[in-house]
Motif scaffolding. Sequence first.
Motif, PDB file in Angstrom:
ATOM      1  N   THR A  39       0.881  -1.602  -0.153  1.00  0.00           N
ATOM      2  CA  THR A  39      -0.302  -0.233  -0.086  1.00  0.00           C
ATOM      3  C   THR A  39       1.214   1.148  -0.046  1.00  0.00           C
ATOM      4  O   THR A  39       1.970   1.787   0.220  1.00  0.00           O
ATOM      5  N   THR A  40       0.467   2.103  -0.258  1.00  0.00           N
ATOM      6  CA  THR A  40       0.857   3.691  -0.274  1.00  0.00           C
ATOM      7  C   THR A  40       1.606   3.856   1.406  1.00  0.00           C
ATOM      8  O   THR A  40       2.332   4.829   1.556  1.00  0.00           O
ATOM      9  N   ASN A  44       5.518   4.746   2.466  1.00  0.00           N
ATOM     10  CA  ASN A  44       5.305   6.120   3.287  1.00  0.00           C
ATOM     11  C   ASN A  44       6.282   5.540   4.144  1.00  0.00           C
ATOM     12  O   ASN A  44       6.758   5.957   4.785  1.00  0.00           O
TER      13      ASN A  44
END
Length: 395
Positions: A39-40, A44
């Motif tokens: 996932t983003t 991150n």
Amino acid sequence: MSYSFLNTFKFFNKDITLKNRVVIPPLTECMAFHDGHVTTDELNYYRKHTGGVGLYITAVANVNDEGKGFEGQLSAADDKFIPDLHQLASAIQQNGTKAVLQIFSAGRMSSTAILRGKQPVSASPIVAARAGSEQPRALSSDEVKQTIVDFGEATRRAIQAGFDGVEIHGANTYLIQQFFSPNSNQRTDEWGGTFEKRMKFPLAVIKKVNETVDKYADRPFIVGYRISPEEIEKPGITFDDTLKFIDVLKDQPIDYLHVSMSDVWRKSLTDKSITTPLNETIKQHLQGKVPMIVVGDVQTPEDAAKATDAGFDLVALGRENIREPQWIQKVEHHDEASIRYTISLDDLDELGIKPPFFDIILALSGPAGIPISTLKQTDRESANEAIDHFLSGGK
């Protein structure tokens, strides 16, 4: 002050040099999609927590669908994951940090819910001695061989995704350890029974991973192996068993041995006659043939220096990295006074900690079961105390 962990480290048999001797160990953050895609939020988090250390090992990725151990887990079980894994490797490899993908099968440490209706698998159909465990089914001999192939295929995907290495997860009661343990492996075929037969599966995985590296890697590629030195179950893996296994492992084609413990200097949990820290004895048995990563309750620069000054090759910074991703940079810049040893709810966005990861922290340290989405202002004090308890090594 000059710290020994800031020195570079070159692997013995690979042309790979780490810019320092600090490692981020695998930390379960449960931020992948339900099907194993990155996932983003996950990218991150890794971007925020890398860049300073020499080596960063990802949260564990399952090598096949039956190997999934929890929701939000990375997967390396199919070629469709390679583009995502490439993004993850790139996120880690900032400023020269080397990226290692940890790979495993959870074995019986899963559930029919997590496996979407499938029964968990293991070496033998024996329930783990912990609340909520389900009875697994024993893998057939053909399935054992296929699982070994799956470890090789996951390694190929890591190579093609741009990782610098893989870590074979043979610790923490998961499938590889289940095959080595006399508690969970009570087979009577070629994969169990005697000590030598219980070693056969982990050694076969190491062999297959290295064959894959030889076939597909166009650059130096690290192969690490992680162990837990004891089991509390009876019968279970004793420290003597582990030392006999290490006497074999030290002559295998692995580039490091990662010893999973809650404290670098911990002694035996089951044999009070052992008065020497287990890691010191393990280091002696390795005879300098295989580098060693130690982990457990390393928080301050002095903690890390104590480990590398004692001759341990690499030292892992786990929970402290969660709250202070700039730990190495601050030490390098002689700014140790600004290292953060506590965090609060107000720090979570800055640190990239999202609800699944935060819920793990709360569940492990209390107040258990309070999801961040329902956390109210009145709970902030207890939640902050829970975070600090978890990150300081509390159980």
